[in-house]
Design a protein around this motif. Structure first.
Motif, PDB file in Angstrom:
ATOM      1  N   LEU A   1       4.180  -0.725   5.457  1.00  0.00           N
ATOM      2  CA  LEU A   1       3.387  -0.307   4.257  1.00  0.00           C
ATOM      3  C   LEU A   1       3.565  -1.299   2.816  1.00  0.00           C
ATOM      4  O   LEU A   1       2.704  -1.216   2.232  1.00  0.00           O
ATOM      5  N   ALA A   2       4.682  -2.088   3.094  1.00  0.00           N
ATOM      6  CA  ALA A   2       4.816  -3.281   1.934  1.00  0.00           C
ATOM      7  C   ALA A   2       3.709  -4.317   2.334  1.00  0.00           C
ATOM      8  O   ALA A   2       3.266  -5.125   1.343  1.00  0.00           O
ATOM      9  N   GLY A   3       2.956  -4.235   3.370  1.00  0.00           N
ATOM     10  CA  GLY A   3       1.664  -5.159   3.299  1.00  0.00           C
ATOM     11  C   GLY A   3       0.494  -4.894   2.442  1.00  0.00           C
ATOM     12  O   GLY A   3       0.539  -3.713   2.034  1.00  0.00           O
ATOM     13  N   GLU A   4      -0.509  -5.401   2.636  1.00  0.00           N
ATOM     14  CA  GLU A   4      -1.769  -5.255   2.050  1.00  0.00           C
ATOM     15  C   GLU A   4      -2.554  -4.181   2.858  1.00  0.00           C
ATOM     16  O   GLU A   4      -2.323  -4.175   4.099  1.00  0.00           O
ATOM     17  N   ILE A   5      -3.402  -3.624   2.237  1.00  0.00           N
ATOM     18  CA  ILE A   5      -4.340  -2.944   3.000  1.00  0.00           C
ATOM     19  C   ILE A   5      -5.309  -3.786   3.733  1.00  0.00           C
ATOM     20  O   ILE A   5      -5.622  -4.441   3.190  1.00  0.00           O
ATOM     21  N   PRO A   6      -5.255  -3.451   5.168  1.00  0.00           N
ATOM     22  CA  PRO A   6      -6.196  -4.066   5.828  1.00  0.00           C
ATOM     23  C   PRO A   6      -7.680  -4.347   5.427  1.00  0.00           C
ATOM     24  O   PRO A   6      -8.165  -3.394   5.037  1.00  0.00           O
ATOM     25  N   SER A   7      -8.175  -5.243   5.709  1.00  0.00           N
ATOM     26  CA  SER A   7      -9.738  -5.781   5.193  1.00  0.00           C
ATOM     27  C   SER A   7     -10.598  -4.736   5.876  1.00  0.00           C
ATOM     28  O   SER A   7     -11.539  -4.333   5.242  1.00  0.00           O
ATOM     29  N   ASP A   8     -10.317  -4.207   7.276  1.00  0.00           N
ATOM     30  CA  ASP A   8     -11.306  -3.415   7.576  1.00  0.00           C
ATOM     31  C   ASP A   8     -11.169  -1.896   7.030  1.00  0.00           C
ATOM     32  O   ASP A   8     -12.143  -1.174   7.330  1.00  0.00           O
TER      33      ASP A   8
ATOM     34  N   MET B   1       0.894  -1.260  -0.140  1.00  0.00           N
ATOM     35  CA  MET B   1       0.083  -0.069  -0.050  1.00  0.00           C
ATOM     36  C   MET B   1       1.138   1.269   0.008  1.00  0.00           C
ATOM     37  O   MET B   1       1.954   1.171   0.365  1.00  0.00           O
ATOM     38  N   LYS B   2       0.155   2.142  -0.370  1.00  0.00           N
ATOM     39  CA  LYS B   2       0.909   3.556  -0.368  1.00  0.00           C
ATOM     40  C   LYS B   2       0.469   4.329   0.781  1.00  0.00           C
ATOM     41  O   LYS B   2      -0.575   4.154   1.290  1.00  0.00           O
ATOM     42  N   TRP B   3       1.385   5.484   1.064  1.00  0.00           N
ATOM     43  CA  TRP B   3       1.128   6.426   2.199  1.00  0.00           C
ATOM     44  C   TRP B   3      -0.115   6.978   2.035  1.00  0.00           C
ATOM     45  O   TRP B   3      -1.134   7.065   2.812  1.00  0.00           O
ATOM     46  N   HIS B   4      -0.733   7.693   0.706  1.00  0.00           N
ATOM     47  CA  HIS B   4      -1.856   8.060   0.548  1.00  0.00           C
ATOM     48  C   HIS B   4      -3.047   7.307   0.770  1.00  0.00           C
ATOM     49  O   HIS B   4      -4.074   7.820   0.984  1.00  0.00           O
ATOM     50  N   HIS B   5      -2.875   6.044   0.586  1.00  0.00           N
ATOM     51  CA  HIS B   5      -3.846   5.169   1.258  1.00  0.00           C
ATOM     52  C   HIS B   5      -4.160   5.284   2.543  1.00  0.00           C
ATOM     53  O   HIS B   5      -5.393   5.528   3.094  1.00  0.00           O
ATOM     54  N   VAL B   6      -3.046   5.543   3.202  1.00  0.00           N
ATOM     55  CA  VAL B   6      -3.326   5.654   4.687  1.00  0.00           C
ATOM     56  C   VAL B   6      -3.678   6.991   5.283  1.00  0.00           C
ATOM     57  O   VAL B   6      -4.752   7.162   5.933  1.00  0.00           O
TER      58      VAL B   6
END
Length: 110
Positions: free
Chosen positions: A62-69, A1-6
């Motif tokens: 951040l190298a992981g997947e976007i959490p499902s929640d 994931m990218k920081w902008h997702h967070v």
């Protein structure tokens, strides 16, 4: 994931952040409000490490997947729905014909 997702879904990431950094505090996260530099400083202080180490730890996270929640978060869904409007042709009523989905007859019986 990218920081902008967070950053764009900051409150939705609280649970994932607390899973990774259990000593983090939601009130502090509210104050950080998606600011990456502030979050790196916070993690460095929280974990008692150099900022470069905290930056690397964040990079690994951040190298992981976007959490499902987060993916299932209502605000994320609303954005996805609004973005899907670009696939509806001009003048087309998106509710006009859904027979190909097989639920027209069910609606008529209700």
């Amino acid at each position: 994931m990218k920081w902008h997702h967070v950053a764009n879904n900051w409150p939705a990431f609280y649970e994932a952040i607390l899973d990774k950094w259990p000593d983090a505090d939601e009130a502090d996260l509210d104050e950080i409000d998606g600011d990456q530099a502030a979050f790196i400083r916070y993690i460095a202080e929280l974990e008692g490490m150099e900022r470069s180490e905290a930056r690397e730890e964040l990079r690994d996270w951040l190298a992981g997947e976007i959490p499902s929640d987060v993916v299932m978060d209502e605000s994320h869904d609303d954005i996805s729905i609004r973005n899907s409007a670009k696939y509806v042709g001009e003048g087309e009523d998106e509710f006009a014909d859904d027979s190909r989905f097989g639920d027209d007859e069910e609606d008529a019986r209700d």
